[in-house]
Design an enzyme around this catalytic site. Sequence first.
Site, PDB file in Angstrom:
ATOM      1  N   ARG A 135     -17.960  12.078   4.488  1.00 29.17           N
ATOM      2  CA  ARG A 135     -17.240  11.477   3.369  1.00 29.17           C
ATOM      3  C   ARG A 135     -16.172  12.444   2.891  1.00 29.17           C
ATOM      4  O   ARG A 135     -16.374  13.656   2.910  1.00 29.17           O
ATOM      5  CB  ARG A 135     -18.190  11.206   2.192  1.00 29.17           C
ATOM      6  CG  ARG A 135     -19.259  10.173   2.472  1.00 29.17           C
ATOM      7  CD  ARG A 135     -20.017   9.851   1.183  1.00 29.17           C
ATOM      8  NE  ARG A 135     -19.110   9.483   0.104  1.00 29.17           N
ATOM      9  CZ  ARG A 135     -18.557   8.289  -0.043  1.00 29.17           C
ATOM     10  NH1 ARG A 135     -18.829   7.332   0.820  1.00 29.17           N
ATOM     11  NH2 ARG A 135     -17.734   8.037  -1.043  1.00 29.17           N
TER      12      ARG A 135
ATOM     13  N   HIS B 248     -15.428  22.480  10.840  1.00 23.88           N
ATOM     14  CA  HIS B 248     -14.717  21.420  11.557  1.00 23.88           C
ATOM     15  C   HIS B 248     -14.605  21.805  13.029  1.00 23.88           C
ATOM     16  O   HIS B 248     -14.198  22.923  13.358  1.00 23.88           O
ATOM     17  CB  HIS B 248     -13.320  21.237  10.953  1.00 23.88           C
ATOM     18  CG  HIS B 248     -12.541  20.162  11.645  1.00 23.88           C
ATOM     19  ND1 HIS B 248     -12.762  18.820  11.414  1.00 23.88           N
ATOM     20  CD2 HIS B 248     -11.571  20.234  12.597  1.00 23.88           C
ATOM     21  CE1 HIS B 248     -11.952  18.115  12.182  1.00 23.88           C
ATOM     22  NE2 HIS B 248     -11.223  18.945  12.911  1.00 23.88           N
TER      23      HIS B 248
ATOM     24  N   ASP C 166      -9.347  18.193   6.091  1.00 23.15           N
ATOM     25  CA  ASP C 166      -9.520  19.379   6.938  1.00 23.15           C
ATOM     26  C   ASP C 166      -8.381  20.384   6.755  1.00 23.15           C
ATOM     27  O   ASP C 166      -7.986  21.062   7.715  1.00 23.15           O
ATOM     28  CB  ASP C 166      -9.639  18.972   8.419  1.00 23.15           C
ATOM     29  CG  ASP C 166     -10.805  18.020   8.645  1.00 23.15           C
ATOM     30  OD1 ASP C 166     -11.850  18.198   8.007  1.00 23.15           O
ATOM     31  OD2 ASP C 166     -10.657  17.085   9.458  1.00 23.15           O
TER      32      ASP C 166
HETATM   33  C1  GRF Z   1     -20.258  19.614  13.758  1.00 21.51           C
HETATM   34  O1  GRF Z   1     -19.662  19.732  15.012  1.00 21.51           O
HETATM   35  C2  GRF Z   1     -19.303  19.979  12.680  1.00 21.51           C
HETATM   36  O2  GRF Z   1     -18.262  20.805  13.090  1.00 21.51           O
HETATM   37  C3  GRF Z   1     -18.712  18.650  12.244  1.00 21.51           C
HETATM   38  O3  GRF Z   1     -19.705  17.708  12.456  1.00 21.51           O
HETATM   39  C4  GRF Z   1     -20.619  18.180  13.425  1.00 21.51           C
HETATM   40  C5  GRF Z   1     -21.977  18.078  12.788  1.00 21.51           C
HETATM   41  O4  GRF Z   1     -22.982  18.287  13.719  1.00 21.51           O
HETATM   42  N1  GRF Z   1     -18.244  18.708  10.883  1.00 21.51           N
HETATM   43  P1  GRF Z   1     -24.476  18.433  13.248  1.00 21.51           P
HETATM   44  O5  GRF Z   1     -24.797  17.207  12.403  1.00 21.51           O
HETATM   45  O6  GRF Z   1     -24.580  19.696  12.455  1.00 21.51           O
HETATM   46  O7  GRF Z   1     -25.294  18.474  14.501  1.00 21.51           O
END
Ligand code: GRF
Length: 205
Positions: free
Chosen positions: A94, A112, A148
């Site tokens: 979100r 990110h 981002d």
């Molecule tokens: C990660 O790759 C992070 O960079 C992005 O969403 C993904 C989340 O993965 N924001 P997880 O739910 O921690 O496995």
Amino acid sequence: MSTDNPFKLVILSSGFGSNLQAIIDKLHLQHNIEVRAVVSDTPSESVQRALRANIPCLFLPKHKKQSRENYDQRLTELIAPFQPDLIVLSGFMRILSSTFIHQYEHKVINIHPSLLPKHKGLNTHQRVIDAKDREHGTTIHYVDESLDGGKIIAQKRMKVLPFDTAATLEQTVKALEHELYPTIIQKLALKARSVVLTKGSETNV
Ligand code: GRF
């Protein structure tokens, strides 16, 4: 934050939660850091991970027609009792309102899966393949109103190999993230602690 109290994290996570798990495993109730609560907007694996670790888990789904401001107001009310020193976004799907962000200025961070400012938004791994990028990686940044776009705190790079696919990139990037995110959170906690220790002097780290 007093020097005796743990550095308190509230983690917002919508999905699989592998980064949440890395933070729990490497930081929770260690290094004077505590994950005080996990908030999820979906009935996700993140909820299960929090519950398995005996961490309070708050489920806040978005209702139909609910505005972002209204959702974030509820989120603020839920988070407030935990008095977070840092709000950690970990796959939280979100965008937060500016009211929320200003309330926690410099206290909200996100991870990110790209080398920002490249590939903001979704599907970063496929976009790296499509763009024939030679390099990929992950970025930890402060959250501001832009997508981002907040100030970058840290990045970790990797080479893209000829046989890589979006799936293999995701796997490798996540492995990098599981090291980088806990390391950076621990550094921010140490920095906050040294600010407390040196309050009133010129130095703050
Ligand atoms: C990660 O790759 C992070 O960079 C992005 O969403 C993904 C989340 O993965 N924001 P997880 O739910 O921690 O496995």
